[in-house]
Scaffold this motif. Structure first.
Motif, PDB file in Angstrom:
ATOM      1  N   MET A   1       0.836  -1.198   0.000  1.00 21.39           N
ATOM      2  CA  MET A   1       0.000   0.000   0.000  1.00 21.39           C
ATOM      3  C   MET A   1       0.874   1.253   0.000  1.00 21.39           C
ATOM      4  O   MET A   1       1.849   1.334   0.766  1.00 21.39           O
ATOM      5  CB  MET A   1      -0.896  -0.028   1.247  1.00 21.39           C
ATOM      6  CG  MET A   1      -1.924   1.069   1.295  1.00 21.39           C
ATOM      7  SD  MET A   1      -3.144   0.739   2.579  1.00 21.39           S
ATOM      8  CE  MET A   1      -3.740   2.409   2.845  1.00 21.39           C
ATOM      9  N   CYS A   2       0.540   2.209  -0.818  1.00 29.62           N
ATOM     10  CA  CYS A   2       1.355   3.422  -0.935  1.00 29.62           C
ATOM     11  C   CYS A   2       1.236   4.252   0.336  1.00 29.62           C
ATOM     12  O   CYS A   2       0.137   4.501   0.824  1.00 29.62           O
ATOM     13  CB  CYS A   2       0.883   4.239  -2.141  1.00 29.62           C
ATOM     14  SG  CYS A   2       1.773   5.784  -2.329  1.00 29.62           S
ATOM     15  N   SER A   3       2.386   4.691   0.846  1.00 26.44           N
ATOM     16  CA  SER A   3       2.381   5.448   2.095  1.00 26.44           C
ATOM     17  C   SER A   3       1.983   6.895   1.877  1.00 26.44           C
ATOM     18  O   SER A   3       1.758   7.628   2.830  1.00 26.44           O
ATOM     19  CB  SER A   3       3.764   5.388   2.748  1.00 26.44           C
ATOM     20  OG  SER A   3       4.715   5.972   1.889  1.00 26.44           O
ATOM     21  N   VAL A   4       1.881   7.332   0.620  1.00 29.05           N
ATOM     22  CA  VAL A   4       1.532   8.717   0.344  1.00 29.05           C
ATOM     23  C   VAL A   4       0.053   8.853  -0.003  1.00 29.05           C
ATOM     24  O   VAL A   4      -0.690   9.580   0.627  1.00 29.05           O
ATOM     25  CB  VAL A   4       2.399   9.289  -0.790  1.00 29.05           C
ATOM     26  CG1 VAL A   4       1.968  10.703  -1.134  1.00 29.05           C
ATOM     27  CG2 VAL A   4       3.863   9.250  -0.388  1.00 29.05           C
ATOM     28  N   CYS A   5      -0.395   8.125  -1.022  1.00 31.48           N
ATOM     29  CA  CYS A   5      -1.767   8.306  -1.491  1.00 31.48           C
ATOM     30  C   CYS A   5      -2.679   7.158  -1.071  1.00 31.48           C
ATOM     31  O   CYS A   5      -3.884   7.233  -1.248  1.00 31.48           O
ATOM     32  CB  CYS A   5      -1.794   8.467  -3.016  1.00 31.48           C
ATOM     33  SG  CYS A   5      -1.394   6.964  -3.909  1.00 31.48           S
ATOM     34  N   GLY A   6      -2.104   6.073  -0.514  1.00 31.25           N
ATOM     35  CA  GLY A   6      -2.933   4.974  -0.052  1.00 31.25           C
ATOM     36  C   GLY A   6      -3.343   4.009  -1.140  1.00 31.25           C
ATOM     37  O   GLY A   6      -4.167   3.125  -0.909  1.00 31.25           O
ATOM     38  N   ASP A   7      -2.777   4.194  -2.340  1.00 33.77           N
ATOM     39  CA  ASP A   7      -3.076   3.279  -3.431  1.00 33.77           C
ATOM     40  C   ASP A   7      -2.592   1.875  -3.078  1.00 33.77           C
ATOM     41  O   ASP A   7      -1.583   1.713  -2.404  1.00 33.77           O
ATOM     42  CB  ASP A   7      -2.366   3.771  -4.696  1.00 33.77           C
ATOM     43  CG  ASP A   7      -2.975   3.166  -5.949  1.00 33.77           C
ATOM     44  OD1 ASP A   7      -4.051   2.539  -5.842  1.00 33.77           O
ATOM     45  OD2 ASP A   7      -2.377   3.318  -7.024  1.00 33.77           O
ATOM     46  N   ARG A   8      -3.323   0.889  -3.543  1.00 30.24           N
ATOM     47  CA  ARG A   8      -2.978  -0.487  -3.192  1.00 30.24           C
ATOM     48  C   ARG A   8      -2.229  -1.175  -4.323  1.00 30.24           C
ATOM     49  O   ARG A   8      -2.560  -1.019  -5.486  1.00 30.24           O
ATOM     50  CB  ARG A   8      -4.243  -1.279  -2.852  1.00 30.24           C
ATOM     51  CG  ARG A   8      -4.789  -0.900  -1.501  1.00 30.24           C
ATOM     52  CD  ARG A   8      -5.951  -1.799  -1.112  1.00 30.24           C
ATOM     53  NE  ARG A   8      -6.510  -1.387   0.162  1.00 30.24           N
ATOM     54  CZ  ARG A   8      -5.997  -1.743   1.345  1.00 30.24           C
ATOM     55  NH1 ARG A   8      -4.947  -2.511   1.387  1.00 30.24           N
ATOM     56  NH2 ARG A   8      -6.541  -1.319   2.468  1.00 30.24           N
ATOM     57  N   LEU A  32       6.016   3.104  -2.102  1.00 32.53           N
ATOM     58  CA  LEU A  32       5.494   4.203  -2.899  1.00 32.53           C
ATOM     59  C   LEU A  32       5.017   3.660  -4.233  1.00 32.53           C
ATOM     60  O   LEU A  32       5.731   2.906  -4.894  1.00 32.53           O
ATOM     61  CB  LEU A  32       6.587   5.243  -3.156  1.00 32.53           C
ATOM     62  CG  LEU A  32       7.054   6.064  -1.958  1.00 32.53           C
ATOM     63  CD1 LEU A  32       8.193   6.969  -2.377  1.00 32.53           C
ATOM     64  CD2 LEU A  32       5.926   6.879  -1.379  1.00 32.53           C
ATOM     65  N   CYS A  33       3.815   4.042  -4.618  1.00 27.27           N
ATOM     66  CA  CYS A  33       3.313   3.628  -5.917  1.00 27.27           C
ATOM     67  C   CYS A  33       4.096   4.361  -7.003  1.00 27.27           C
ATOM     68  O   CYS A  33       4.731   5.384  -6.730  1.00 27.27           O
ATOM     69  CB  CYS A  33       1.818   3.926  -6.027  1.00 27.27           C
ATOM     70  SG  CYS A  33       1.398   5.670  -6.098  1.00 27.27           S
ATOM     71  N   PRO A  34       4.074   3.862  -8.237  1.00 23.24           N
ATOM     72  CA  PRO A  34       4.854   4.485  -9.324  1.00 23.24           C
ATOM     73  C   PRO A  34       4.541   5.969  -9.494  1.00 23.24           C
ATOM     74  O   PRO A  34       5.428   6.764  -9.769  1.00 23.24           O
ATOM     75  CB  PRO A  34       4.442   3.680 -10.560  1.00 23.24           C
ATOM     76  CG  PRO A  34       3.988   2.366 -10.022  1.00 23.24           C
ATOM     77  CD  PRO A  34       3.383   2.643  -8.680  1.00 23.24           C
ATOM     78  N   ARG A  35       3.295   6.332  -9.328  1.00 22.22           N
ATOM     79  CA  ARG A  35       2.900   7.725  -9.519  1.00 22.22           C
ATOM     80  C   ARG A  35       3.548   8.626  -8.473  1.00 22.22           C
ATOM     81  O   ARG A  35       4.127   9.665  -8.792  1.00 22.22           O
ATOM     82  CB  ARG A  35       1.370   7.812  -9.438  1.00 22.22           C
ATOM     83  CG  ARG A  35       0.795   9.066 -10.034  1.00 22.22           C
ATOM     84  CD  ARG A  35      -0.722   8.981 -10.016  1.00 22.22           C
ATOM     85  NE  ARG A  35      -1.229   8.558  -8.724  1.00 22.22           N
ATOM     86  CZ  ARG A  35      -2.361   7.896  -8.542  1.00 22.22           C
ATOM     87  NH1 ARG A  35      -3.096   7.586  -9.575  1.00 22.22           N
ATOM     88  NH2 ARG A  35      -2.747   7.553  -7.339  1.00 22.22           N
ATOM     89  N   CYS A  36       3.459   8.228  -7.215  1.00 23.41           N
ATOM     90  CA  CYS A  36       4.047   9.031  -6.144  1.00 23.41           C
ATOM     91  C   CYS A  36       5.566   8.980  -6.203  1.00 23.41           C
ATOM     92  O   CYS A  36       6.232   9.963  -5.897  1.00 23.41           O
ATOM     93  CB  CYS A  36       3.555   8.537  -4.786  1.00 23.41           C
ATOM     94  SG  CYS A  36       1.807   8.840  -4.515  1.00 23.41           S
ATOM     95  N   ALA A  37       6.111   7.848  -6.600  1.00 22.04           N
ATOM     96  CA  ALA A  37       7.559   7.714  -6.659  1.00 22.04           C
ATOM     97  C   ALA A  37       8.146   8.685  -7.671  1.00 22.04           C
ATOM     98  O   ALA A  37       9.156   9.337  -7.408  1.00 22.04           O
ATOM     99  CB  ALA A  37       7.940   6.285  -7.014  1.00 22.04           C
TER     100      ALA A  37
END
Ligand SMILES: [Zn+2]
Length: 53
Positions: A1-8, A32-37
């Motif tokens: 789970m992304c620690s920034v946006c919560g995406d799974r 971190l999901c690819p988008r947030c990364a």
């Protein structure tokens, strides 16, 4: 789970799973999901604490 946006993370989407970034935050794993990364790549490289993003 992304620690920034919560995406799974989708366990069945292996190609996309490879683009997730694993960060070490005071001994704990942080994902971190690819988008947030890509958005926060400079913050990550400068080791900026996530609170300052
Ligand atoms: Zn995210």
């Amino acid at each position: 789970m992304c620690s920034v946006c919560g995406d799974r993370q989708d366990p069945e989407d292996e190609m996309r799973a490879l683009t997730w970034v694993r960060e070490n935050d005071q001994g704990r794993a942080r994902w971190l999901c690819p988008r947030c990364a890509s958005r926060h790549v400079r913050d990550i490289e400068s080791k900026l604490p996530v609170e300052y993003w």
